[in-house]
Design an enzyme around this catalytic site. Structure first.
Site, short mmCIF file in Angstrom:
data_model
loop_
_atom_site.label_atom_id
_atom_site.label_comp_id
_atom_site.label_asym_id
_atom_site.label_seq_id
_atom_site.Cartn_x
_atom_site.Cartn_y
_atom_site.Cartn_z
N SER A 95 -18.22 3.33 30.92
CA SER A 95 -19.28 2.42 30.46
C SER A 95 -18.90 1.00 30.86
O SER A 95 -17.71 0.69 31.05
CB SER A 95 -19.37 2.50 28.93
OG SER A 95 -20.22 1.48 28.42
N TYR B 252 -15.75 2.86 20.39
CA TYR B 252 -16.41 3.35 21.62
C TYR B 252 -15.76 2.73 22.85
O TYR B 252 -15.42 3.42 23.81
CB TYR B 252 -17.89 2.99 21.54
CG TYR B 252 -18.73 3.39 22.74
CD1 TYR B 252 -19.18 4.70 22.89
CD2 TYR B 252 -19.10 2.45 23.71
CE1 TYR B 252 -19.97 5.06 23.98
CE2 TYR B 252 -19.88 2.80 24.80
CZ TYR B 252 -20.31 4.10 24.93
OH TYR B 252 -21.09 4.46 26.00
N1 LIG Z 1 -27.23 4.96 27.68
C1 LIG Z 1 -26.40 3.94 27.89
O1 LIG Z 1 -26.79 2.76 27.78
C2 LIG Z 1 -24.98 4.22 28.32
C3 LIG Z 1 -24.23 3.14 28.80
C4 LIG Z 1 -22.91 3.37 29.19
C5 LIG Z 1 -22.38 4.64 29.09
N2 LIG Z 1 -23.12 5.66 28.61
C6 LIG Z 1 -22.48 6.96 28.51
O2 LIG Z 1 -23.25 7.90 29.21
C7 LIG Z 1 -23.03 9.20 28.66
C8 LIG Z 1 -24.38 9.86 28.41
O3 LIG Z 1 -25.10 9.10 27.46
P1 LIG Z 1 -26.68 9.09 27.41
O4 LIG Z 1 -27.11 7.69 27.49
O5 LIG Z 1 -27.23 10.10 28.34
O6 LIG Z 1 -26.89 9.54 25.90
P2 LIG Z 1 -27.70 10.76 25.29
O7 LIG Z 1 -27.59 10.62 23.81
O8 LIG Z 1 -29.07 10.82 25.88
O9 LIG Z 1 -26.88 12.04 25.80
C9 LIG Z 1 -25.62 12.37 25.30
C10 LIG Z 1 -25.55 13.88 25.15
O10 LIG Z 1 -24.23 14.24 24.72
C11 LIG Z 1 -24.35 15.33 23.82
N3 LIG Z 1 -23.15 15.42 23.00
C12 LIG Z 1 -22.77 14.65 21.95
N4 LIG Z 1 -21.59 15.08 21.48
C13 LIG Z 1 -21.21 16.14 22.25
C14 LIG Z 1 -20.10 17.01 22.26
N5 LIG Z 1 -19.09 16.89 21.37
N6 LIG Z 1 -20.04 17.98 23.20
C15 LIG Z 1 -21.04 18.14 24.09
N7 LIG Z 1 -22.14 17.35 24.11
C16 LIG Z 1 -22.21 16.36 23.21
C17 LIG Z 1 -25.61 15.01 23.01
O11 LIG Z 1 -26.12 16.18 22.39
C18 LIG Z 1 -26.52 14.43 24.08
O12 LIG Z 1 -27.33 15.44 24.66
C19 LIG Z 1 -22.19 8.98 27.39
O13 LIG Z 1 -20.85 9.25 27.68
C20 LIG Z 1 -22.37 7.51 27.11
O14 LIG Z 1 -21.30 6.97 26.40
C21 LIG Z 1 -24.42 5.48 28.23
#
Ligand SMILES: NC(=O)c1ccc[n+]([C@@H]2O[C@H](COP(=O)([O-])OP(=O)(O)OC[C@H]3O[C@@H](n4cnc5c(N)ncnc54)[C@H](O)[C@@H]3O)[C@@H](O)[C@H]2O)c1
Length: 260
Positions: free
Chosen positions: A141, A154
């Protein structure tokens, strides 16, 4: 279909967090490019529905990234089905926002478990299950590059994700397995729907992004797919920021001139 239309034909990918925004968009793009994709998550309904929509190149399996036994089960099933993983994308996890003084130990451990332990298990799985030519993409991230107030748990986990990714890159390079991470900035997905984000002024934040908008899951997926394929054949141990330019530097604000 030819190689140009389906450049990832023959690739077997395991994608975690594939019921969600970024993991889901990644699974869709990889299938679209010809890969066989095992979508995994703990949200079974959304994962199954997405896999069904994507057709025969997609399979859904439950995989909690914090559970060692789930990793072993899915990888062994992929091998048994003749799809040993040669691409692994680790996108699972939630976020929580609170100042350190308001963060419970349980919350802190949850972040470390999902993101750092999850990435450790992903990388160890790749190290044991992948052969030459394999590629791993971890999802860190912007918060794993720039420290951010109220994102201590986080952010610590995401800084750790980048560290582990680089260690794995060093250890696996001689075996021909590449390991890189993407560091998204702000992407509109479910992850920011938790209570801690409710008071954030998203409009003000967006104004601070040089490109003046949040990213989309598809824009992050495109970079993940690049790191997963031979177009990035000489890259390993890298972090690619996908953040609309926010980490590039500082834009000095102009004085507000009063208009008569
Ligand atoms: N959306 C943002 O702004 C952003 C920014 C930087 C990094 N990220 C990272 O991107 C990745 C994806 O995030 P996203 O934005 O798609 O969020 P999201 O909430 O849409 O998707 C995350 C998914 O992870 C699943 N999940 C949660 N705990 C879990 C576990 N223990 N085992 C398996 N699956 C699990 C959830 O059910 C969900 O489907 C994450 O690692 C997040 O930290 C997101």
């Amino acid at each position: 279909m030819d190689e140009i239309a389906e450049p990832l034909r023959g690739v077997n990918a395991l994608v975690t967090g594939a019921s969600g925004g970024i993991g889901g968009a990644t699974a869709e793009l990889l299938v679209d490019r010809g890969a066989t994709v095992y979508l995994t998550d703990v949200d079974d309904d959304a994962g199954r529905a997405r896999a069904a929509r994507l057709g025969p190149g997609a399979h859904y399996r439950r995989l909690d990234v914090t559970a060692e036994s789930d990793w072993a089960a899915v990888v062994s099933e992929m091998r048994w089905a003749g799809h040993p993983p040669n691409v692994l994308v680790n996108s699972a996890g939630t976020a929580m926002k609170a100042a350190l003084e308001n963060t419970t130990l349980e919350q802190f451990r949850t972040m470390i478990d999902q993101h750092l332990v999850g990435t450790f298990l992903a990388l160890r799985t790749a190290a044991t299950a992948m052969r030459e030519g394999g590629a791993v993409v971890t999802v860190s991230s912007l918060r794993g590059v720039l420290a951010t107030a109220e994102l201590g748990a986080y952010g610590a986990a995401k800084f750790g994700v980048r560290a582990l990714t680089k260690v794995a890159a060093l250890e696996l390079a001689q075996r021909g397995i590449r390991v890189n991470s993407v560091c998204p900035g702000s992407v509109a997905t479910e992850i920011t729907a938790s209570a801690g984000f409710a008071n954030d002024d998203i409009d003000a934040y967006v104004r601070s992004i040089p490109m003046r908008r949040r990213g989309t899951p598809a824009e992050v997926a495109g970079v993940i797919a690049f790191l997963a394929c031979a177009d990035s054949a000489y890259m390993t141990g890298a972090d690619l920021l996908v953040d609309g330019g926010i980490s590039a530097g500082v834009h000095t604000p102009k004085k507000q001139t009063q208009k008569a």
